[in-house]
Design a protein around this motif. Structure first.
Motif, PDB file in Angstrom:
ATOM      1  N   ASP A  75       0.897  -1.226  -0.005  1.00 50.15           N
ATOM      2  CA  ASP A  75       0.133   0.021   0.130  1.00 50.15           C
ATOM      3  C   ASP A  75       0.916   1.265  -0.006  1.00 50.15           C
ATOM      4  N   ALA A  76       1.912   1.335   0.967  1.00 51.84           N
ATOM      5  CA  ALA A  76       2.911   2.348   1.041  1.00 51.84           C
ATOM      6  C   ALA A  76       3.687   2.723  -0.350  1.00 51.84           C
ATOM      7  N   LEU A  77       3.987   1.661  -0.784  1.00 55.41           N
ATOM      8  CA  LEU A  77       5.012   1.655  -1.975  1.00 55.41           C
ATOM      9  C   LEU A  77       4.261   1.964  -3.351  1.00 55.41           C
ATOM     10  N   ALA A  78       2.936   1.540  -3.230  1.00 54.94           N
ATOM     11  CA  ALA A  78       2.124   1.857  -4.506  1.00 54.94           C
ATOM     12  C   ALA A  78       1.457   3.173  -4.408  1.00 54.94           C
ATOM     13  N   GLY A  79       1.749   3.760  -3.049  1.00 56.39           N
ATOM     14  CA  GLY A  79       1.285   5.340  -2.832  1.00 56.39           C
ATOM     15  C   GLY A  79       2.082   6.508  -3.295  1.00 56.39           C
ATOM     16  N   PRO A  80       1.323   7.647  -2.971  1.00 57.72           N
ATOM     17  CA  PRO A  80       2.209   8.795  -3.571  1.00 57.72           C
ATOM     18  C   PRO A  80       3.429   9.285  -2.999  1.00 57.72           C
ATOM     19  N   GLU A  81       3.812   8.543  -1.699  1.00 56.69           N
ATOM     20  CA  GLU A  81       5.246   8.892  -1.354  1.00 56.69           C
ATOM     21  C   GLU A  81       6.300   8.043  -1.970  1.00 56.69           C
ATOM     22  N   TYR A  82       5.998   6.870  -2.617  1.00 57.45           N
ATOM     23  CA  TYR A  82       6.967   6.158  -2.891  1.00 57.45           C
ATOM     24  C   TYR A  82       6.964   5.789  -4.510  1.00 57.45           C
ATOM     25  N   LEU A  83       5.749   5.692  -4.996  1.00 61.30           N
ATOM     26  CA  LEU A  83       5.492   5.403  -6.419  1.00 61.30           C
ATOM     27  C   LEU A  83       5.722   6.693  -7.218  1.00 61.30           C
ATOM     28  N   ALA A  84       6.615   6.590  -8.414  1.00 58.66           N
ATOM     29  CA  ALA A  84       6.956   7.839  -8.983  1.00 58.66           C
ATOM     30  C   ALA A  84       5.826   8.368 -10.135  1.00 58.66           C
ATOM     31  N   ASP A  85       4.492   8.126 -10.112  1.00 52.03           N
ATOM     32  CA  ASP A  85       3.803   8.409 -11.074  1.00 52.03           C
ATOM     33  C   ASP A  85       3.110   9.810 -10.816  1.00 52.03           C
ATOM     34  N   ARG A  86       3.658  10.434  -9.747  1.00 50.98           N
ATOM     35  CA  ARG A  86       3.276  11.858  -9.695  1.00 50.98           C
ATOM     36  C   ARG A  86       4.570  12.920  -9.688  1.00 50.98           C
ATOM     37  N   THR A  87       5.602  12.378 -10.078  1.00 51.57           N
ATOM     38  CA  THR A  87       6.857  13.087 -10.210  1.00 51.57           C
ATOM     39  C   THR A  87       7.281  13.140 -11.793  1.00 51.57           C
ATOM     40  N   PRO A  88       6.786  14.125 -12.609  1.00 50.66           N
ATOM     41  CA  PRO A  88       7.228  14.110 -13.947  1.00 50.66           C
ATOM     42  C   PRO A  88       8.456  13.978 -14.191  1.00 50.66           C
ATOM     43  N   GLY A  89       8.801  13.296 -15.129  1.00 51.04           N
ATOM     44  CA  GLY A  89      10.112  13.343 -15.594  1.00 51.04           C
ATOM     45  C   GLY A  89      11.315  12.235 -15.018  1.00 51.04           C
ATOM     46  N   TRP A  90      10.414  11.501 -13.976  1.00 53.56           N
ATOM     47  CA  TRP A  90      11.220  10.519 -13.227  1.00 53.56           C
ATOM     48  C   TRP A  90      11.023   9.164 -14.203  1.00 53.56           C
ATOM     49  N   GLU A  91      11.977   8.480 -14.445  1.00 51.78           N
ATOM     50  CA  GLU A  91      12.245   7.284 -15.146  1.00 51.78           C
ATOM     51  C   GLU A  91      11.873   6.198 -14.617  1.00 51.78           C
TER      52      GLU A  91
END
Ligand code: GLY
Length: 371
Positions: free
Chosen positions: A317-333
């Motif tokens: 839950d934590a890893l797939a959430g906003p703190e860890y998953l890069a889906d809200r960090t534009p340009g992060w590969e």
């Protein structure tokens, strides 16, 4: 598993697929290892070349998940690029490379030549065995045993089984016993490295490369131990392997922070700033999560099974959430932020690391199969 969790995990896996596909398009035939400021880093030091199986391994997971022929084609192509490594005597990581690539490929097709690659890789890994001391030597020196090798020794058991080779089985078993005795401590924590006297085989001391101190508990090392012993139990039914994985898990559960994603070293002073203090290692969290889902099925204790299962899902839950998953960090590969490769060498600290990506994908896929 409830529907909202399934939806979140599926969205994280969709994101992972997009990130891997983008990396393939951007840099064909390149195997990413760690990012620098979120970009896969092309010239950095490898320390050791151990990670190719994780990138290709994710492609196999995506094929299993979607049935999309394009993922199978990519998975086969990237696996093939690793085939020559079956003779590589410079690393202790052939399990990481081959169990995540040729094994799913063989499982899918039953083709004998793919099994032969796995058996050869297992034989090559077994050549690291040190008779005096009874361990598989790490890549750094003949006198060195690493906890990480616990995740690779399953390849030797696998090869022993398929080749009907008792010599291989004896080597793998001896390595596990030595690791249990020398690197797993009484409280369930682990040392990264053990040093032996090459003349007598006598065990000398516990040390570290990637942990905080020789006597500390490097988080990823504990994860390799817990998951490795659990896999060995799965392949052999050896009770002591299961007991060791549970001992590691007990230590883990006592020492997890609130969000269930471990600090990079369990003995780090988290009142101090990163990288030596309050620095998470999301990759260790992903390995623990995936390993705990297996251990929950293996343990004979109903209470433990429930605790392992619940902890694994809380981690995911934590890893797939906003703190860890890069889906809200534009340009992060990368897929997963806040991983650590090697603090002392300042490689991939607070970045995406390819094994973190792989075990997150593996853990999410396993969780999706739970009812
Ligand atoms: N060398 C294996 C690891 O970084 O975990």
């Amino acid at each position: 598993m409830n529907a909202s969790r399934k939806t979140r995990y599926a969205a994280a896996l969709d994101f992972a697929q997009r990130q891997v596909a983008a990396t393939i398009d951007r840099t064909p035939d390149y195997f990413p290892i760690y990012t620098a400021a979120g970009k896969w880093f092309h010239q950095g030091e490898l320390w050791t070349d151990w990670t190719g199986g994780f990138f290709a391994g994710m492609m196999w997971k995506f094929f299993q998940r979607t049935g999309d022929a394009a993922w199978r084609e990519r998975a086969e192509h990237y696996s093939k690029l690793l085939e020559h490594r079956r003779h590589d005597r410079n690393v202790h990581d052939l399990g990481f490379i081959f169990l995540n690539t040729y094994r799913p490929w063989f499982d899918l097709t039953g083709r004998r030549e793919l099994l032969d690659v796995l058996i050869q890789a297992g034989r090559t890994l077994a050549m690291r065995f040190m008779e005096k001391g009874q361990y598989l030597r790490s890549f750094v020196a003949p006198e060195s045993l690493f906890i990480d090798i616990m995740m690779n020794v399953p390849l030797i058991f696998y090869a022993a089984h398929h080749a009907g080779d008792d010599h291989l089985r004896r080597i793998a078993t001896a390595h596990c016993r030595t690791t249990r005795k020398r690197l797993v401590r009484g409280d369930g924590s682990t040392a990264h490295e053990g040093i032996f006297d090459l003349t007598t085989g006598e065990f000398l001391r516990q040390t570290t490369h990637q942990g905080l101190r020789n006597d500390s508990s490097w988080a990823r090392g504990l994860a390799w131990s817990m998951y490795g012993f659990s896999q060995v139990y799965g392949l052999t039914g050896w009770d002591e392997a299961l007991a060791t994985a549970e001992l590691n898990a007990d230590f883990l559960l006592r020492r997890l922070p609130e969000d269930k994603v471990p600090w990079w070293d369990f003995d780090a002073d988290t009142s101090q700033p990163p990288p030596w203090g309050a620095q998470k290692d999301s990759s260790a969290g992903a390995i623990f999560a995936s390993g705990l889902l297996d251990l929950a099925r293996q343990t004979a204790s109903r209470e433990r099974a429930e605790e392992y299962h619940n902890t694994a899902l809380a981690m995911l839950d934590a890893l797939a959430g906003p703190e860890y998953l890069a889906d809200r960090t534009p340009g992060w590969e990368g897929i997963l932020k806040h991983g650590v490769y090697h603090t002392r060498k300042n490689l991939g600290v607070d970045e995406s690391v390819i094994w973190g990506e792989f075990f997150l994908v593996e853990g999410l896929c396993k969780a999706m199969e739970l009812t």
